[in-house]
Write a protein that holds these residues in place. Structure first.
Motif, PDB file in Angstrom:
ATOM      1  N   PHE A  20       0.826  -1.204   0.000  1.00  0.00           N
ATOM      2  CA  PHE A  20       0.000   0.000   0.000  1.00  0.00           C
ATOM      3  C   PHE A  20       0.866   1.262   0.000  1.00  0.00           C
ATOM      4  CE2 PHE A  20      -2.893  -3.176   1.697  1.00  0.00           C
ATOM      5  CZ  PHE A  20      -4.012  -2.944   0.926  1.00  0.00           C
ATOM      6  N   ARG A  21       1.895   1.257   0.835  1.00  0.00           N
ATOM      7  CA  ARG A  21       2.750   2.454   0.947  1.00  0.00           C
ATOM      8  C   ARG A  21       3.366   2.849  -0.384  1.00  0.00           C
ATOM      9  NH1 ARG A  21       5.383   0.083   5.353  1.00  0.00           N
ATOM     10  NH2 ARG A  21       7.294   0.232   4.159  1.00  0.00           N
ATOM     11  N   ALA A  22       3.662   1.868  -1.218  1.00  0.00           N
ATOM     12  CA  ALA A  22       4.286   2.150  -2.508  1.00  0.00           C
ATOM     13  C   ALA A  22       3.427   3.059  -3.384  1.00  0.00           C
ATOM     14  CB  ALA A  22       4.574   0.839  -3.240  1.00  0.00           C
ATOM     15  N   TYR A  23       2.115   3.056  -3.169  1.00  0.00           N
ATOM     16  CA  TYR A  23       1.204   3.864  -3.979  1.00  0.00           C
ATOM     17  C   TYR A  23       0.796   5.172  -3.298  1.00  0.00           C
ATOM     18  CZ  TYR A  23       0.735  -0.134  -7.050  1.00  0.00           C
ATOM     19  OH  TYR A  23       1.000  -1.149  -7.925  1.00  0.00           O
ATOM     20  N   VAL A  68      -6.771   4.359  -7.299  1.00  0.00           N
ATOM     21  CA  VAL A  68      -5.630   3.818  -8.031  1.00  0.00           C
ATOM     22  C   VAL A  68      -6.074   3.012  -9.249  1.00  0.00           C
ATOM     23  CG1 VAL A  68      -3.691   2.195  -7.877  1.00  0.00           C
ATOM     24  CG2 VAL A  68      -4.103   3.814  -6.038  1.00  0.00           C
ATOM     25  N   GLY A  69      -7.053   2.152  -9.115  1.00  0.00           N
ATOM     26  CA  GLY A  69      -7.499   1.301 -10.217  1.00  0.00           C
ATOM     27  C   GLY A  69      -8.181   2.043 -11.343  1.00  0.00           C
ATOM     28  N   HIS A  93     -10.190   4.562   0.408  1.00  0.00           N
ATOM     29  CA  HIS A  93     -10.856   5.188  -0.728  1.00  0.00           C
ATOM     30  C   HIS A  93      -9.871   5.377  -1.890  1.00  0.00           C
ATOM     31  CE1 HIS A  93     -14.692   5.738   1.101  1.00  0.00           C
ATOM     32  NE2 HIS A  93     -14.210   6.493   2.078  1.00  0.00           N
ATOM     33  N   HIS A  94      -8.620   5.686  -1.572  1.00  0.00           N
ATOM     34  CA  HIS A  94      -7.581   5.839  -2.596  1.00  0.00           C
ATOM     35  C   HIS A  94      -7.431   4.550  -3.408  1.00  0.00           C
ATOM     36  CE1 HIS A  94      -3.904   7.186  -4.506  1.00  0.00           C
ATOM     37  NE2 HIS A  94      -3.209   6.213  -3.955  1.00  0.00           N
ATOM     38  N   PHE A  95      -7.614   3.421  -2.739  1.00  0.00           N
ATOM     39  CA  PHE A  95      -7.467   2.127  -3.399  1.00  0.00           C
ATOM     40  C   PHE A  95      -8.794   1.525  -3.854  1.00  0.00           C
ATOM     41  CE2 PHE A  95      -3.493   2.468  -1.065  1.00  0.00           C
ATOM     42  CZ  PHE A  95      -2.596   2.098  -2.042  1.00  0.00           C
ATOM     43  N   GLY A  96      -9.907   2.217  -3.587  1.00  0.00           N
ATOM     44  CA  GLY A  96     -11.217   1.706  -3.976  1.00  0.00           C
ATOM     45  C   GLY A  96     -11.622   0.480  -3.173  1.00  0.00           C
ATOM     46  N   SER A 115     -13.329  -1.962  -0.129  1.00  0.00           N
ATOM     47  CA  SER A 115     -14.583  -2.121   0.601  1.00  0.00           C
ATOM     48  C   SER A 115     -14.340  -1.845   2.084  1.00  0.00           C
ATOM     49  CB  SER A 115     -15.106  -3.550   0.441  1.00  0.00           C
ATOM     50  OG  SER A 115     -14.263  -4.454   1.158  1.00  0.00           O
ATOM     51  N   ASP A 116     -15.418  -1.719   2.845  1.00  0.00           N
ATOM     52  CA  ASP A 116     -15.273  -1.510   4.292  1.00  0.00           C
ATOM     53  C   ASP A 116     -14.554  -2.683   4.955  1.00  0.00           C
ATOM     54  OD1 ASP A 116     -16.423   0.996   4.271  1.00  0.00           O
ATOM     55  OD2 ASP A 116     -18.416   0.279   4.839  1.00  0.00           O
ATOM     56  N   ALA A 117     -14.815  -3.915   4.500  1.00  0.00           N
ATOM     57  CA  ALA A 117     -14.147  -5.097   5.071  1.00  0.00           C
ATOM     58  C   ALA A 117     -12.645  -5.043   4.786  1.00  0.00           C
ATOM     59  CB  ALA A 117     -14.751  -6.381   4.516  1.00  0.00           C
ATOM     60  N   ASP A 118     -12.299  -4.641   3.568  1.00  0.00           N
ATOM     61  CA  ASP A 118     -10.878  -4.503   3.214  1.00  0.00           C
ATOM     62  C   ASP A 118     -10.216  -3.442   4.081  1.00  0.00           C
ATOM     63  OD1 ASP A 118     -11.048  -6.414   1.175  1.00  0.00           O
ATOM     64  OD2 ASP A 118     -11.498  -4.906  -0.349  1.00  0.00           O
ATOM     65  N   MET A 119     -10.936  -2.335   4.305  1.00  0.00           N
ATOM     66  CA  MET A 119     -10.381  -1.241   5.127  1.00  0.00           C
ATOM     67  C   MET A 119     -10.161  -1.700   6.563  1.00  0.00           C
ATOM     68  SD  MET A 119     -12.162   2.264   3.951  1.00  0.00           S
ATOM     69  CE  MET A 119     -13.136   2.224   2.476  1.00  0.00           C
ATOM     70  N   HIS A 120     -11.086  -2.510   7.070  1.00  0.00           N
ATOM     71  CA  HIS A 120     -10.932  -3.018   8.433  1.00  0.00           C
ATOM     72  C   HIS A 120      -9.668  -3.874   8.538  1.00  0.00           C
ATOM     73  CE1 HIS A 120     -12.041  -4.271  12.438  1.00  0.00           C
ATOM     74  NE2 HIS A 120     -11.865  -5.531  12.068  1.00  0.00           N
ATOM     75  N   ALA A 121      -9.426  -4.730   7.554  1.00  0.00           N
ATOM     76  CA  ALA A 121      -8.225  -5.573   7.562  1.00  0.00           C
ATOM     77  C   ALA A 121      -6.966  -4.716   7.474  1.00  0.00           C
ATOM     78  CB  ALA A 121      -8.275  -6.566   6.418  1.00  0.00           C
ATOM     79  N   LEU A 122      -7.006  -3.666   6.657  1.00  0.00           N
ATOM     80  CA  LEU A 122      -5.869  -2.758   6.521  1.00  0.00           C
ATOM     81  C   LEU A 122      -5.611  -2.021   7.832  1.00  0.00           C
ATOM     82  CD1 LEU A 122      -3.728  -1.491   4.708  1.00  0.00           C
ATOM     83  CD2 LEU A 122      -5.463   0.121   3.912  1.00  0.00           C
ATOM     84  N   GLU A 123      -6.694  -1.589   8.486  1.00  0.00           N
ATOM     85  CA  GLU A 123      -6.544  -0.896   9.771  1.00  0.00           C
ATOM     86  C   GLU A 123      -5.911  -1.807  10.816  1.00  0.00           C
ATOM     87  OE1 GLU A 123      -9.159   1.739  12.919  1.00  0.00           O
ATOM     88  OE2 GLU A 123     -10.138   0.865  11.187  1.00  0.00           O
ATOM     89  N   GLU A 124      -6.298  -3.075  10.812  1.00  0.00           N
ATOM     90  CA  GLU A 124      -5.694  -4.024  11.745  1.00  0.00           C
ATOM     91  C   GLU A 124      -4.192  -4.130  11.501  1.00  0.00           C
ATOM     92  OE1 GLU A 124      -7.020  -5.903  14.332  1.00  0.00           O
ATOM     93  OE2 GLU A 124      -8.736  -4.556  14.063  1.00  0.00           O
ATOM     94  N   ALA A 125      -3.778  -4.111  10.254  1.00  0.00           N
ATOM     95  CA  ALA A 125      -2.353  -4.197   9.924  1.00  0.00           C
ATOM     96  C   ALA A 125      -1.603  -2.942  10.347  1.00  0.00           C
ATOM     97  CB  ALA A 125      -2.174  -4.432   8.412  1.00  0.00           C
ATOM     98  N   ALA A 126      -2.272  -1.768  10.275  1.00  0.00           N
ATOM     99  CA  ALA A 126      -1.614  -0.502  10.618  1.00  0.00           C
ATOM    100  C   ALA A 126      -1.660  -0.212  12.105  1.00  0.00           C
ATOM    101  CB  ALA A 126      -2.258   0.656   9.861  1.00  0.00           C
ATOM    102  N   GLY A 127      -2.519  -0.888  12.834  1.00  0.00           N
ATOM    103  CA  GLY A 127      -2.681  -0.625  14.264  1.00  0.00           C
ATOM    104  C   GLY A 127      -1.593  -1.212  15.038  1.00  0.00           C
TER     105      GLY A 127
END
Length: 135
Positions: A31-34, A71-72, A118-121, A123-135
């Motif tokens: 994600f950071r690369a983009y 991005v897409g 939103h930058h990556f388009g 879903s809310d479920a995807d965002m939740h997984a991403l937040e877990e990784a960043a937390g």
């Protein structure tokens, strides 16, 4: 607040930006690369035009906003497009922090990850997984 206890000054825009940049640094490499070209701005509130466009009456009702093309959906024909931006709104963030039970760092991370999503388009479920990784 207990008798005699005082609060320090509210965190400023630079503090919130530092928390947001630290959260970005904790995102997975893929994600950071983009995100290198995404502009991060911390402002007191969203402007009236933005609030009106979103149908939001209360300026405290918006704590973050992504402006740009996901991005897409990008194309090489987008050369004249404005840079993608993530806006974080300090006063709504501070109000939400004061009312909630989480740290300011956790709240800023949550809002930032949502806007990155939103930058990556995503879903809310995807965002939740991403937040877990960043937390």
């Amino acid at each position: 607040m207990e008798r005699g206890q005082t609060w320090g000054p509210a965190p400023d825009a630079e503090t919130i930006e530092a928390l947001a940049r630290a959260a970005m640094a904790r995102l997975p490499d893929a994600f950071r690369a983009y995100l290198d070209d995404v502009v991060l701005r911390v402002e007191e509130f969203a402007d009236d035009e933005t609030l009106d466009a979103l149908g939001i009456d209360d300026p405290f009702g918006l704590s973050g906003l992504y402006r740009g093309r996901p991005v897409g959906e990008k194309s090489i024909a987008d050369t004249a497009a404005l840079p993608d931006m993530i806006h974080l709104y300090r006063r709504p963030l501070l109000d939400e922090w004061a009312e909630g039970g989480e740290t300011l760092e956790a709240l800023v991370t949550h809002v930032l990850v949502h806007e990155v999503g939103h930058h990556f388009g995503l879903s809310d479920a995807d965002m939740h997984a991403l937040e877990e990784a960043a937390g």
